[in-house]
Design a protein around this motif. Structure first.
Motif, mmCIF file in Angstrom:
data_model
loop_
_atom_site.group_PDB
_atom_site.id
_atom_site.type_symbol
_atom_site.label_atom_id
_atom_site.label_comp_id
_atom_site.label_asym_id
_atom_site.label_seq_id
_atom_site.Cartn_x
_atom_site.Cartn_y
_atom_site.Cartn_z
ATOM 1 N N GLU A 10 0.641 19.315 -6.151
ATOM 2 C CA GLU A 10 0.217 20.219 -5.083
ATOM 3 C C GLU A 10 1.078 20.009 -3.848
ATOM 4 O OE1 GLU A 10 -3.920 20.077 -4.202
ATOM 5 O OE2 GLU A 10 -4.449 21.146 -6.031
ATOM 6 N N ALA A 11 1.851 18.928 -3.832
ATOM 7 C CA ALA A 11 2.745 18.626 -2.713
ATOM 8 C C ALA A 11 4.146 18.413 -3.270
ATOM 9 C CB ALA A 11 2.259 17.379 -1.980
ATOM 10 N N ALA A 12 5.115 18.243 -2.392
ATOM 11 C CA ALA A 12 6.503 18.057 -2.816
ATOM 12 C C ALA A 12 6.813 16.606 -3.164
ATOM 13 C CB ALA A 12 7.440 18.545 -1.721
ATOM 14 N N VAL A 13 5.810 15.746 -3.107
ATOM 15 C CA VAL A 13 6.006 14.324 -3.415
ATOM 16 C C VAL A 13 5.052 13.922 -4.527
ATOM 17 C CG1 VAL A 13 6.757 13.732 -1.080
ATOM 18 C CG2 VAL A 13 4.339 13.598 -1.664
ATOM 19 N N ALA A 14 5.345 12.792 -5.146
ATOM 20 C CA ALA A 14 4.436 12.243 -6.155
ATOM 21 C C ALA A 14 3.221 11.659 -5.446
ATOM 22 C CB ALA A 14 5.148 11.171 -6.969
ATOM 23 N N ARG A 15 2.028 12.010 -5.948
ATOM 24 C CA ARG A 15 0.788 11.479 -5.380
ATOM 25 C C ARG A 15 0.036 10.733 -6.479
ATOM 26 N NH1 ARG A 15 -2.976 15.355 -2.578
ATOM 27 N NH2 ARG A 15 -3.108 16.214 -4.658
ATOM 28 N N PHE A 16 -0.617 9.641 -6.096
ATOM 29 C CA PHE A 16 -1.270 8.767 -7.068
ATOM 30 C C PHE A 16 -2.704 8.473 -6.679
ATOM 31 C CE2 PHE A 16 3.198 7.978 -7.286
ATOM 32 C CZ PHE A 16 3.452 7.910 -8.634
ATOM 33 N N GLY A 17 -3.540 8.323 -7.707
ATOM 34 C CA GLY A 17 -4.910 7.880 -7.538
ATOM 35 C C GLY A 17 -5.210 6.877 -8.630
ATOM 36 N N ASP A 19 1.117 15.014 -9.568
ATOM 37 C CA ASP A 19 -0.140 14.385 -9.196
ATOM 38 C C ASP A 19 -0.547 13.508 -10.371
ATOM 39 O OD1 ASP A 19 -0.145 15.658 -6.784
ATOM 40 O OD2 ASP A 19 -1.574 17.209 -7.365
ATOM 41 N N ILE A 20 -0.688 12.222 -10.137
ATOM 42 C CA ILE A 20 -0.908 11.256 -11.213
ATOM 43 C C ILE A 20 -2.139 10.415 -10.909
ATOM 44 C CG2 ILE A 20 0.065 9.273 -12.425
ATOM 45 C CD1 ILE A 20 2.856 10.439 -11.740
ATOM 46 N N MET A 28 0.838 -1.175 0.000
ATOM 47 C CA MET A 28 0.000 0.000 0.000
ATOM 48 C C MET A 28 0.888 1.245 0.000
ATOM 49 S SD MET A 28 -2.761 1.305 2.807
ATOM 50 C CE MET A 28 -4.159 0.333 2.303
ATOM 51 N N LEU A 29 0.418 2.245 -0.689
ATOM 52 C CA LEU A 29 1.145 3.504 -0.727
ATOM 53 C C LEU A 29 1.002 4.258 0.590
ATOM 54 C CD1 LEU A 29 0.086 4.834 -4.235
ATOM 55 C CD2 LEU A 29 2.364 4.158 -3.544
ATOM 56 N N ALA A 30 2.027 5.023 0.929
ATOM 57 C CA ALA A 30 1.964 5.863 2.125
ATOM 58 C C ALA A 30 0.873 6.915 1.939
ATOM 59 C CB ALA A 30 3.307 6.539 2.357
ATOM 60 N N LYS A 31 0.333 7.389 3.027
ATOM 61 C CA LYS A 31 -0.760 8.352 2.972
ATOM 62 C C LYS A 31 -0.378 9.607 2.188
ATOM 63 C CE LYS A 31 -4.235 10.494 5.824
ATOM 64 N NZ LYS A 31 -4.815 10.620 7.152
ATOM 65 N N ALA A 32 0.864 10.033 2.326
ATOM 66 C CA ALA A 32 1.331 11.236 1.619
ATOM 67 C C ALA A 32 1.366 11.041 0.108
ATOM 68 C CB ALA A 32 2.722 11.616 2.114
ATOM 69 N N ASN A 33 1.383 9.796 -0.349
ATOM 70 C CA ASN A 33 1.470 9.503 -1.775
ATOM 71 C C ASN A 33 0.126 9.132 -2.402
ATOM 72 O OD1 ASN A 33 4.408 8.171 -0.716
ATOM 73 N ND2 ASN A 33 4.445 9.683 -2.348
ATOM 74 N N ARG A 34 -0.972 9.322 -1.676
ATOM 75 C CA ARG A 34 -2.287 8.945 -2.186
ATOM 76 C C ARG A 34 -3.151 10.165 -2.477
ATOM 77 N NH1 ARG A 34 -4.388 5.176 2.303
ATOM 78 N NH2 ARG A 34 -2.366 5.327 3.292
ATOM 79 N N ILE A 35 -3.934 10.072 -3.529
ATOM 80 C CA ILE A 35 -4.949 11.071 -3.845
ATOM 81 C C ILE A 35 -6.282 10.443 -3.454
ATOM 82 C CG2 ILE A 35 -6.103 12.372 -5.666
ATOM 83 C CD1 ILE A 35 -3.426 12.218 -7.212
#
Length: 108
Positions: free
Chosen positions: A37-44, A79-80, A1-8
């Motif tokens: 919108e954040a300094a990390v890659a976020r995925f949905g 944001d991906i 599972m992705l970390a919370k910071a990496n989830r949309i």
């Protein structure tokens, strides 16, 4: 599972990324990429009923999440949203990975 910071997780974020982001398509998925919108890659992940029944859709989501988690260090912040196509439900893990990784490596 992705970390919370990496989830949309917010619907507004999904809509913004799909409507305004750049799109790259393949045989098993379409990847929408927007400015972060954040300094990390976020995925949905979007996996519709066209992909298969609930068991198949959840399997595809888990596989996509694992592919992204393994490639997270190589992906620049963005944001991906990954939208699975019906072929993703029939694809094995190796085929799904081969179809997703090149789309993730593309620059926006």
């Amino acid at each position: 599972m992705l970390a919370k910071a990496n989830r949309i997780v917010r619907g507004d974020d999904f809509r913004r990324i799909v409507r305004t982001g750049r799109r790259a398509g393949g045989a098993v998925a379409v990847v929408h990429r927007a400015r972060p919108e954040a300094a990390v890659a976020r995925f949905g992940f979007i996996v519709s009923k066209q992909v298969g029944n609930a068991v198949v859709r959840n399997r595809v989501k888990r596989r996509l999440s694992e592919i992204v988690r393994a490639e997270l260090d190589a992906i620049e912040p963005a944001d991906i949203v990954i939208r699975a196509l019906p072929a993703a439900g029939r694809a094995d893990f190796a085929t799904l990975r081969a179809g997703i990784v090149p789309l993730l490596e593309r620059r926006s």
